[in-house]
Design a protein around this motif. Structure first.
Motif, PDB file in Angstrom:
ATOM      1  N   LYS A  11       0.837  -1.199   0.000  1.00 45.56           N
ATOM      2  CA  LYS A  11       0.000   0.000   0.000  1.00 45.56           C
ATOM      3  C   LYS A  11       0.869   1.245   0.000  1.00 45.56           C
ATOM      4  CE  LYS A  11      -0.269   0.414   4.996  1.00 45.56           C
ATOM      5  NZ  LYS A  11      -0.633   1.660   5.606  1.00 45.56           N
ATOM      6  N   PRO A  12       0.256   2.386  -0.317  1.00 46.72           N
ATOM      7  CA  PRO A  12       0.978   3.647  -0.154  1.00 46.72           C
ATOM      8  C   PRO A  12       1.187   3.916   1.333  1.00 46.72           C
ATOM      9  CG  PRO A  12      -0.965   3.947  -1.527  1.00 46.72           C
ATOM     10  CD  PRO A  12      -1.058   2.579  -0.920  1.00 46.72           C
ATOM     11  N   GLU A  18       5.711   7.316  -0.765  1.00 45.08           N
ATOM     12  CA  GLU A  18       6.387   6.156  -0.184  1.00 45.08           C
ATOM     13  C   GLU A  18       5.441   4.950  -0.252  1.00 45.08           C
ATOM     14  OE1 GLU A  18       9.281   5.687   3.566  1.00 45.08           O
ATOM     15  OE2 GLU A  18       7.223   6.135   4.135  1.00 45.08           O
ATOM     16  N   ILE A  19       6.006   3.741  -0.430  1.00 42.51           N
ATOM     17  CA  ILE A  19       5.210   2.518  -0.471  1.00 42.51           C
ATOM     18  C   ILE A  19       5.673   1.542   0.603  1.00 42.51           C
ATOM     19  CG2 ILE A  19       4.490   2.646  -2.886  1.00 42.51           C
ATOM     20  CD1 ILE A  19       6.819   0.757  -3.593  1.00 42.51           C
ATOM     21  N   LYS A  20       4.712   0.815   1.168  1.00 38.37           N
ATOM     22  CA  LYS A  20       5.010  -0.255   2.121  1.00 38.37           C
ATOM     23  C   LYS A  20       5.030  -1.552   1.335  1.00 38.37           C
ATOM     24  CE  LYS A  20       3.474  -2.510   6.365  1.00 38.37           C
ATOM     25  NZ  LYS A  20       2.456  -2.527   7.440  1.00 38.37           N
ATOM     26  N   ALA A  56       9.279  -3.316   4.404  1.00 42.04           N
ATOM     27  CA  ALA A  56      10.179  -2.200   4.106  1.00 42.04           C
ATOM     28  C   ALA A  56       9.329  -1.074   3.535  1.00 42.04           C
ATOM     29  CB  ALA A  56      11.261  -2.611   3.118  1.00 42.04           C
ATOM     30  N   TYR A  57       9.840   0.128   3.644  1.00 42.09           N
ATOM     31  CA  TYR A  57       9.193   1.312   3.090  1.00 42.09           C
ATOM     32  C   TYR A  57      10.155   1.898   2.079  1.00 42.09           C
ATOM     33  CZ  TYR A  57       6.204   0.580   7.081  1.00 42.09           C
ATOM     34  OH  TYR A  57       5.344   0.005   7.990  1.00 42.09           O
ATOM     35  N   LEU A  58       9.687   2.044   0.831  1.00 40.51           N
ATOM     36  CA  LEU A  58      10.536   2.509  -0.258  1.00 40.51           C
ATOM     37  C   LEU A  58      10.059   3.849  -0.794  1.00 40.51           C
ATOM     38  CD1 LEU A  58      10.950  -0.658  -0.244  1.00 40.51           C
ATOM     39  CD2 LEU A  58      11.433  -0.443  -2.647  1.00 40.51           C
ATOM     40  N   THR A  59      11.031   4.699  -1.079  1.00 44.01           N
ATOM     41  CA  THR A  59      10.774   5.936  -1.799  1.00 44.01           C
ATOM     42  C   THR A  59      11.435   5.768  -3.157  1.00 44.01           C
ATOM     43  OG1 THR A  59      10.819   7.186   0.268  1.00 44.01           O
ATOM     44  CG2 THR A  59      11.053   8.441  -1.781  1.00 44.01           C
ATOM     45  N   LEU A  60      10.640   5.923  -4.221  1.00 45.42           N
ATOM     46  CA  LEU A  60      11.116   5.665  -5.574  1.00 45.42           C
ATOM     47  C   LEU A  60      11.129   6.938  -6.407  1.00 45.42           C
ATOM     48  CD1 LEU A  60       9.012   2.445  -6.271  1.00 45.42           C
ATOM     49  CD2 LEU A  60      11.342   2.581  -5.365  1.00 45.42           C
ATOM     50  N   LYS A  61      12.125   7.030  -7.262  1.00 41.16           N
ATOM     51  CA  LYS A  61      12.194   8.153  -8.197  1.00 41.16           C
ATOM     52  C   LYS A  61      11.009   8.055  -9.156  1.00 41.16           C
ATOM     53  CE  LYS A  61      15.365  10.539 -11.219  1.00 41.16           C
ATOM     54  NZ  LYS A  61      16.729  10.649 -11.676  1.00 41.16           N
ATOM     55  N   ALA A  69       1.652   6.262  -5.923  1.00 40.61           N
ATOM     56  CA  ALA A  69       1.967   5.063  -5.141  1.00 40.61           C
ATOM     57  C   ALA A  69       0.800   4.076  -5.168  1.00 40.61           C
ATOM     58  CB  ALA A  69       2.321   5.447  -3.712  1.00 40.61           C
ATOM     59  N   GLU A  70      -0.423   4.576  -5.144  1.00 42.39           N
ATOM     60  CA  GLU A  70      -1.613   3.721  -5.155  1.00 42.39           C
ATOM     61  C   GLU A  70      -1.667   2.861  -6.415  1.00 42.39           C
ATOM     62  OE1 GLU A  70      -4.642   1.716  -3.889  1.00 42.39           O
ATOM     63  OE2 GLU A  70      -4.011   3.399  -2.629  1.00 42.39           O
TER      64      GLU A  70
END
Length: 164
Positions: A11-12, A18-20, A56-61, A69-70
Motif C-alpha cells: 500500500k501507499p 512512499e510505499i510499504k 520495508a518502506y521505499l521511496t522511488l524516483k 503510489a496507489e
C-alpha cells in the motif's frame, strides 16, 4: 540479466509517494542496498529504503505522491540477481528451487518443485504423477540440493512422515 521477485507492494504510506512492501527475502535488510527495482516492467530508481522486520518502506524516483503510489498496489517488485546480496551456504533463492526434480535417496523420482512458500520452515509443493504433494523443509527431510543440476534429494522415510 535475470530478475528475481524480492517483494510485493502492499500500500501507499503517507502522502509523499512512499510505499510499504512485504519482503520475500530472509530480511528486509536484504533489499536495503538496491539502487534500481522493476515494477510492472518499468525501472525505478530507489531513493530510500527503511527496513522494519519483514516489511520495508521505499521511496522511488518518479513516484511523487500517494496517487502515484496507489497505482503500484499489489505489484511484484523485481531486482537484478546481481544486485542482491550473496547467499550463505545452504540458502537458495526460490527461483533456483522451482523446477528442480525431487528424488528419494533411493533414486526414485518424486516429481518437480512447482512452488516454495516461505515460512519459518519453508513449504515445498511438488507436482507428482498423482497430483501435488507438499512437505516442510524440516530437519532430516532434505538431504541435498544441487541447483546446478536442478535436483533435490529427500530422505524417503522422513519425507513420507511429513508430506501431505
Amino acid at each position: 540479466m535475470e530478475k528475481l521477485i524480492v517483494a510485493t507492494v502492499l500500500k501507499p504510506q503517507g502522502i509523499c509517494g512512499e510505499i510499504k512492501v512485504k519482503v520475500h527475502c530472509d530480511s528486509a535488510e536484504d533489499i536495503s542496498g538496491l539502487k534500481k527495482i522493476y515494477l510492472n516492467g518499468a525501472g525505478y530508481g530507489v531513493l530510500r529504503v527503511r527496513a522494519q522486520g519483514e516489511f520495508a518502506y521505499l521511496t522511488l524516483k518518479g513516484v511523487a505522491d500517494r496517487n502515484a503510489a496507489e497505482l503500484l498496489r499489489g505489484a511484484d517488485i523485481e531486482a537484478d540477481r546481481g544486485d542482491l546480496p550473496a547467499l550463505p551456504d545452504g540458502r537458495y533463492y526460490i527461483a533456483d528451487l522451482t523446477g528442480c526434480r525431487v528424488e528419494y535417496n533411493t533414486g526414485e523420482n518424486v516429481g518437480d518443485v512447482v512452488s516454495v512458500t516461505p515460512a519459518k520452515t519453508d513449504i515445498y509443493t511438488v507436482l507428482t504423477p498423482k497430483g501435488e504433494i507438499s512437505f516442510p523443509a524440516a530437519d532430516g527431510v532434505i538431504e541435498s540440493v544441487d541447483v546446478a543440476n536442478k535436483l533435490i534429494t529427500v530422505n524417503k522415510k522422513r519425507f513420507k512422515e511429513v508430506s501431505v
